[in-house]
Write an enzyme that holds these catalytic residues in place. Structure first.
Site, mmCIF file in Angstrom:
data_model
loop_
_atom_site.group_PDB
_atom_site.id
_atom_site.type_symbol
_atom_site.label_atom_id
_atom_site.label_comp_id
_atom_site.label_asym_id
_atom_site.label_seq_id
_atom_site.Cartn_x
_atom_site.Cartn_y
_atom_site.Cartn_z
ATOM 1 N N THR A 112 -5.570 -7.226 10.665
ATOM 2 C CA THR A 112 -5.849 -5.937 10.022
ATOM 3 C C THR A 112 -5.298 -4.781 10.860
ATOM 4 O OG1 THR A 112 -7.884 -6.919 9.178
ATOM 5 C CG2 THR A 112 -7.701 -4.512 9.049
ATOM 6 N N ARG A 126 2.358 -6.650 9.016
ATOM 7 C CA ARG A 126 1.666 -5.494 9.612
ATOM 8 C C ARG A 126 2.267 -5.120 10.961
ATOM 9 N NH1 ARG A 126 -4.295 -7.215 7.343
ATOM 10 N NH2 ARG A 126 -4.354 -5.762 5.589
ATOM 11 N N PHE A 142 -15.631 3.950 7.074
ATOM 12 C CA PHE A 142 -14.271 4.352 6.711
ATOM 13 C C PHE A 142 -14.020 4.301 5.201
ATOM 14 C CE2 PHE A 142 -14.165 -0.178 7.916
ATOM 15 C CZ PHE A 142 -13.595 -0.763 6.785
ATOM 16 N N HIS A 168 -2.075 -5.437 1.588
ATOM 17 C CA HIS A 168 -3.392 -6.047 1.378
ATOM 18 C C HIS A 168 -3.175 -7.472 0.891
ATOM 19 C CE1 HIS A 168 -7.407 -6.836 -0.266
ATOM 20 N NE2 HIS A 168 -6.781 -7.336 -1.307
ATOM 21 N N LYS A 219 0.827 -1.209 0.000
ATOM 22 C CA LYS A 219 0.000 0.000 0.000
ATOM 23 C C LYS A 219 0.870 1.272 0.000
ATOM 24 C CE LYS A 219 -4.013 -2.101 2.311
ATOM 25 N NZ LYS A 219 -4.905 -2.011 3.500
ATOM 26 N N ARG A 247 -2.121 -14.423 4.074
ATOM 27 C CA ARG A 247 -2.874 -13.741 5.150
ATOM 28 C C ARG A 247 -2.132 -13.895 6.490
ATOM 29 N NH1 ARG A 247 -7.233 -10.311 4.162
ATOM 30 N NH2 ARG A 247 -8.021 -10.856 6.219
HETATM 31 P P1 GDP Z 1 -8.053 -6.752 5.567
HETATM 32 O O1 GDP Z 1 -8.661 -7.851 4.727
HETATM 33 O O2 GDP Z 1 -7.243 -7.283 6.719
HETATM 34 O O3 GDP Z 1 -7.261 -5.742 4.734
HETATM 35 O O4 GDP Z 1 -9.247 -5.943 6.273
HETATM 36 P P2 GDP Z 1 -10.668 -5.408 5.743
HETATM 37 O O5 GDP Z 1 -11.040 -6.041 4.421
HETATM 38 O O6 GDP Z 1 -11.624 -5.536 6.873
HETATM 39 O O7 GDP Z 1 -10.433 -3.836 5.525
HETATM 40 C C1 GDP Z 1 -9.821 -3.340 4.361
HETATM 41 C C2 GDP Z 1 -8.877 -2.238 4.744
HETATM 42 O O8 GDP Z 1 -9.645 -1.123 5.252
HETATM 43 C C3 GDP Z 1 -7.909 -2.558 5.878
HETATM 44 O O9 GDP Z 1 -6.759 -3.256 5.448
HETATM 45 C C4 GDP Z 1 -7.570 -1.171 6.401
HETATM 46 O O10 GDP Z 1 -6.623 -0.507 5.545
HETATM 47 C C5 GDP Z 1 -8.910 -0.463 6.276
HETATM 48 N N1 GDP Z 1 -9.731 -0.525 7.498
HETATM 49 C C6 GDP Z 1 -10.315 -1.634 8.048
HETATM 50 N N2 GDP Z 1 -11.020 -1.308 9.153
HETATM 51 C C7 GDP Z 1 -10.900 0.049 9.284
HETATM 52 C C8 GDP Z 1 -11.409 1.001 10.233
HETATM 53 O O11 GDP Z 1 -12.135 0.658 11.171
HETATM 54 N N3 GDP Z 1 -11.064 2.318 10.038
HETATM 55 C C9 GDP Z 1 -10.267 2.711 8.983
HETATM 56 N N4 GDP Z 1 -9.975 4.029 8.865
HETATM 57 N N5 GDP Z 1 -9.772 1.843 8.084
HETATM 58 C C10 GDP Z 1 -10.074 0.529 8.232
#
Ligand code: GDP
Length: 140
Positions: free
Chosen positions: A92, A103, A58, A116, A10, A86
């Site tokens: 996350t 991370r 978000f 990601h 990213k 993963r």
């Molecule tokens: P991932 O699969 O671990 O990347 O998680 P998700 O698919 O749930 O979320 C996608 C991306 O959104 C994450 O990698 C973060 O960059 C962002 N993100 C997730 N949850 C939040 C949140 O609560 N607040 C904000 N600002 N960003 C978030």
């Protein structure tokens, strides 16, 4: 089962010259890079990539961040690649990520979390098709 998955390095990580460190960890895990490109998303492209999150509070902030600078997109291949990558990424939220994960090592915040990875073989297929055409991908 041999699988492909999508990795994004990213903008926060590209901006801090962490591309090599992330790729080194991926290769050390035994996953193979079989496509690689840099992309600077427009806002619309970032929104399309994360369309699954469009109802989340978000979403706008995430899309704005994802087009704030260039990112590196890679297709990774290997046995059980989706789950293995993963695990290498970690949770996350970097505050919850295990020691040694990407991370934990590199993320700056929940949103600026450096990498990601697709969450299933089905999402991997859709995400890879969003960013790469068939002829961009080699088999390893
Ligand atoms: P991932 O699969 O671990 O990347 O998680 P998700 O698919 O749930 O979320 C996608 C991306 O959104 C994450 O990698 C973060 O960059 C962002 N993100 C997730 N949850 C939040 C949140 O609560 N607040 C904000 N600002 N960003 C978030």
């Amino acid at each position: 089962m041999r699988q492909r998955t999508l990795c994004l390095i990213k903008p926060d990580a590209v901006n801090r010259n962490l591309v090599g460190a992330v790729l080194q960890a991926i290769e050390a895990e035994g996953l193979h890079v079989c496509a690689l490109r840099m992309i600077h998303f427009t806002k619309a492209q970032a929104e399309g990539f994360y369309a699954v999150h469009r109802e989340r509070p978000f979403f706008d902030s995430l899309a704005t961040y994802m087009c704030s600078g260039p990112l590196v997109a890679c297709v990774l291949e290997g046995e059980n690649a989706v789950a293995r990558y993963r695990t290498l990424m970690g949770a996350t939220n970097p505050a919850d990520a295990a020691e040694g994960t990407l991370r934990k090592r590199f993320a700056q915040s929940l949103e600026h979390n450096s990498v990601h990875g697709s969450d299933s073989p089905e999402s991997a297929a859709g995400e890879i098709a969003y960013l790469f055409s068939t002829c961009d991908i080699v088999s390893r």
